[in-house]
Scaffold this motif. Structure first.
Motif, PDB file in Angstrom:
ATOM      1  N   ILE A 279       0.859  -1.175   0.000  1.00  0.00           N
ATOM      2  CA  ILE A 279       0.000   0.000   0.000  1.00  0.00           C
ATOM      3  C   ILE A 279       0.899   1.231   0.000  1.00  0.00           C
ATOM      4  O   ILE A 279       2.117   1.123  -0.048  1.00  0.00           O
ATOM      5  N   PHE A 280       0.300   2.416   0.034  1.00  0.00           N
ATOM      6  CA  PHE A 280       1.068   3.665   0.029  1.00  0.00           C
ATOM      7  C   PHE A 280       0.827   4.407   1.341  1.00  0.00           C
ATOM      8  O   PHE A 280      -0.101   5.204   1.464  1.00  0.00           O
ATOM      9  N   PRO A 281       1.665   4.153   2.359  1.00  0.00           N
ATOM     10  CA  PRO A 281       1.474   4.831   3.649  1.00  0.00           C
ATOM     11  C   PRO A 281       1.647   6.346   3.515  1.00  0.00           C
ATOM     12  O   PRO A 281       2.598   6.814   2.876  1.00  0.00           O
ATOM     13  N   ARG A 282       0.758   7.098   4.139  1.00  0.00           N
ATOM     14  CA  ARG A 282       0.857   8.560   4.058  1.00  0.00           C
ATOM     15  C   ARG A 282       2.032   9.097   4.879  1.00  0.00           C
ATOM     16  O   ARG A 282       2.442  10.243   4.684  1.00  0.00           O
ATOM     17  N   ASN A 283       2.576   8.287   5.767  1.00  0.00           N
ATOM     18  CA  ASN A 283       3.705   8.755   6.567  1.00  0.00           C
ATOM     19  C   ASN A 283       5.022   8.766   5.804  1.00  0.00           C
ATOM     20  O   ASN A 283       6.014   9.296   6.309  1.00  0.00           O
ATOM     21  N   VAL A 284       5.055   8.198   4.619  1.00  0.00           N
ATOM     22  CA  VAL A 284       6.280   8.239   3.815  1.00  0.00           C
ATOM     23  C   VAL A 284       6.445   9.653   3.259  1.00  0.00           C
ATOM     24  O   VAL A 284       5.586  10.152   2.532  1.00  0.00           O
ATOM     25  N   ASP A 285       7.556  10.300   3.592  1.00  0.00           N
ATOM     26  CA  ASP A 285       7.851  11.656   3.124  1.00  0.00           C
ATOM     27  C   ASP A 285       8.766  11.547   1.902  1.00  0.00           C
ATOM     28  O   ASP A 285       9.985  11.559   2.015  1.00  0.00           O
ATOM     29  N   TYR A 286       8.163  11.441   0.732  1.00  0.00           N
ATOM     30  CA  TYR A 286       8.936  11.188  -0.487  1.00  0.00           C
ATOM     31  C   TYR A 286       9.933  12.306  -0.767  1.00  0.00           C
ATOM     32  O   TYR A 286      11.033  12.054  -1.251  1.00  0.00           O
ATOM     33  N   GLY A 287       9.575  13.530  -0.456  1.00  0.00           N
ATOM     34  CA  GLY A 287      10.470  14.649  -0.721  1.00  0.00           C
ATOM     35  C   GLY A 287      11.721  14.650   0.131  1.00  0.00           C
ATOM     36  O   GLY A 287      12.683  15.353  -0.182  1.00  0.00           O
ATOM     37  N   ALA A 288      11.740  13.852   1.205  1.00  0.00           N
ATOM     38  CA  ALA A 288      12.902  13.833   2.102  1.00  0.00           C
ATOM     39  C   ALA A 288      14.029  12.966   1.569  1.00  0.00           C
ATOM     40  O   ALA A 288      15.176  13.112   1.979  1.00  0.00           O
ATOM     41  N   PHE A 289      13.736  12.049   0.646  1.00  0.00           N
ATOM     42  CA  PHE A 289      14.726  11.068   0.213  1.00  0.00           C
ATOM     43  C   PHE A 289      15.602  11.607  -0.916  1.00  0.00           C
ATOM     44  O   PHE A 289      15.109  12.213  -1.872  1.00  0.00           O
ATOM     45  N   ASP A 290      16.896  11.344  -0.804  1.00  0.00           N
ATOM     46  CA  ASP A 290      17.836  11.650  -1.874  1.00  0.00           C
ATOM     47  C   ASP A 290      18.052  10.454  -2.789  1.00  0.00           C
ATOM     48  O   ASP A 290      18.466  10.620  -3.940  1.00  0.00           O
ATOM     49  N   GLU A 392      18.203   7.630  -7.790  1.00  0.00           N
ATOM     50  CA  GLU A 392      18.291   8.945  -7.139  1.00  0.00           C
ATOM     51  C   GLU A 392      17.105   9.841  -7.479  1.00  0.00           C
ATOM     52  O   GLU A 392      17.003  10.950  -6.951  1.00  0.00           O
ATOM     53  N   ASN A 393      16.215   9.366  -8.333  1.00  0.00           N
ATOM     54  CA  ASN A 393      15.042  10.139  -8.708  1.00  0.00           C
ATOM     55  C   ASN A 393      13.836   9.590  -7.947  1.00  0.00           C
ATOM     56  O   ASN A 393      13.108   8.733  -8.433  1.00  0.00           O
ATOM     57  N   VAL A 394      13.656  10.063  -6.718  1.00  0.00           N
ATOM     58  CA  VAL A 394      12.582   9.557  -5.859  1.00  0.00           C
ATOM     59  C   VAL A 394      11.322  10.383  -6.102  1.00  0.00           C
ATOM     60  O   VAL A 394      11.336  11.614  -5.967  1.00  0.00           O
ATOM     61  N   ILE A 395      10.250   9.702  -6.469  1.00  0.00           N
ATOM     62  CA  ILE A 395       8.984  10.387  -6.751  1.00  0.00           C
ATOM     63  C   ILE A 395       7.889   9.800  -5.864  1.00  0.00           C
ATOM     64  O   ILE A 395       8.023   8.707  -5.316  1.00  0.00           O
TER      65      ILE A 395
END
Length: 409
Positions: A279-290, A392-395
């Motif tokens: 599933i896609f947990p809302r707690n994942v902060d995609y913008g934080a990942f390099d 390295e392209n985390v979306i």
């Protein structure tokens, strides 16, 4: 094999900056100073709740470059593992806000580790607890949760699209829909309705890791890179958010499992538990990942066993996957970079999987030494990954929410 006495040089700086004991066991005179603020002298604990936090931080030399390495935060030294932290924080926060009433039942989906933390918190605050698992939950874990007083509800079949995770969540919804009082303690019909922590989407899960981040800030003068496994998104989001206030240029490397949908890969059956999701947990902060790394189960097993053999540090699937990525960063980043890896648990629940030759042979996991470097892809949807791969392209792969009919576009 290099002996335990070969540790990094002692940390420099004024008193209070040498917050981690880089201990040479063979020569006690080589201990660095320990900051009393970061690691106070041990005191008797009034309850198991007091044993949560202030876990060890140890140096791990890189496999093929022993003059380099990374710091490992050993969260398996909590009573149940890393998720003791959010379990306790979510329960306390919900009680404080009046969402979890005295005596109310707690109901949650878990593969095991959060369940251990919730069992501890539920016992401390007097709440009955029902945990929803699936057939992949180890008999040891199921028995231990039952011994701790939890009712364990096992779903029989996976959801056709969302797999076991969605099936567990659907069962939680059914249990929450029961009339108030119809919970594990059926002898008390006066008890208020049940409450679900919803670890995948509850912001208290993220906030719970501020203390862990503070322990790292108190222990190390600088952090250049943080390596975290990703399941609910709680500890990767919570730790990085706080650390970047002190170390604004810090890189965050997420570690996922092959077959997980979190970072935009197609779902497939997964052996590894504790990281990844269907599933896609809302707690994942995609913008934080390099960057994100996907690791296969066989690669994680090899890494777990290598870590145990070289450093006497052992853990489960997540530990092996995180160690593989942290070791690679230690070898490839400039030598003066400080890398921290979060090891979520210890080895005890994996004796009949990760550390069982018969199990590993049956699933084709033995002797699967990873490549020296991950395969590189430019975007997550470029191909379906089947082995250690880096991007390295985390979306954010979650579908965009639909605008309300007749509302603003």
């Amino acid at each position: 094999m290099r002996p335990f006495t070969e540790y990094p040089p002692r940390l420099g700086g004024e008193p209070g900056e040498n917050a981690v004991a880089a201990l040479h066991p063979a020569d006690p005179s080589h201990r660095t100073a320990v900051s009393a603020g970061a690691y106070p002298a041990p005191l008797p604990d009034a309850s198991p709740l007091d044993a949560i936090g202030n876990t060890p931080l140890v140096w791990v030399p890189a496999l093929s470059a022993p003059d380099r390495g990374y710091w490992a935060k050993l969260e398996g030294f909590n009573p149940g593992g890393i998720k003791d932290r959010p379990a306790l924080h979510m329960v306390r926060s919900a009680r404080r806000r009046g969402e979890l009433l005295p005596g109310a039942e707690i109901v949650e989906s878990t593969s095991g580790t959060l369940g251990l933390g919730l069992a501890l918190a539920a016992k401390a605050y007097g709440h009955p607890l029902t945990l929803v698992g699936d057939p992949g939950m180890e008999p040891l874990m199921r028995g231990l949760l039952t011994a701790y007083g939890a009712a364990v509800d096992i779903v029989p079949d996976p959801h056709p699209a969302g797999g076991w995770q969605q099936a567990r969540r659907d069962r939680v919804a059914e249990l929450l829909a029961r009339p108030a009082g119809r919970h594990a303690d059926s002898s008390r019909p006066d008890v208020p309705g049940a409450w679900c922590p919803d670890q995948y989407n509850n912001p208290d899960n993220v906030a719970a890791y501020a203390a862990l981040a503070a322990e790292l800030i108190g222990a190390l003068p600088w952090i250049d890179a943080l390596v975290c496994s990703v399941g609910t998104g709680g500890h990767s989001s919570g730790i990085s958010r706080v650390l970047r206030q002190s170390f604004p240029g810090m890189r965050l490397a997420g570690v996922d499992t092959v077959g997980s949908t979190i970072f935009g890969q197609p779902a497939r059956p997964r052996l590894m538990r504790g990281l990844g999701s269907s599933i896609f947990p809302r707690n994942v902060d995609y913008g934080a990942f390099d960057e994100v790394h996907w690791v296969d189960a066989g690669e994680a097993v090899w890494s777990c066993r290598d870590l145990a053999a070289r450093r006497h540090i052992a853990g489960g699937w997540s530990v092996g996957a995180v160690a593989l990525v942290a070791d690679w960063l230690a070898r490839t980043l400039p030598a003066d970079r400080t890398i921290v890896a979060v090891f979520p648990d210890g080895p005890w629940r994996y004796w009949n999987t990760v550390y069982d030759d018969a199990y590993c042979r049956r699933h084709g996991l033995l002797d699967r030494r990873p490549a020296a470097d991950p395969e590189q892809i430019g975007r997550p949807a470029q191909k379906e990954v089947l082995a250690w791969t880096r991007c390295e392209n985390v979306i954010d792969p979650r579908p965009a929410p639909r605008a309300a009919e007749g509302g603003d576009q």
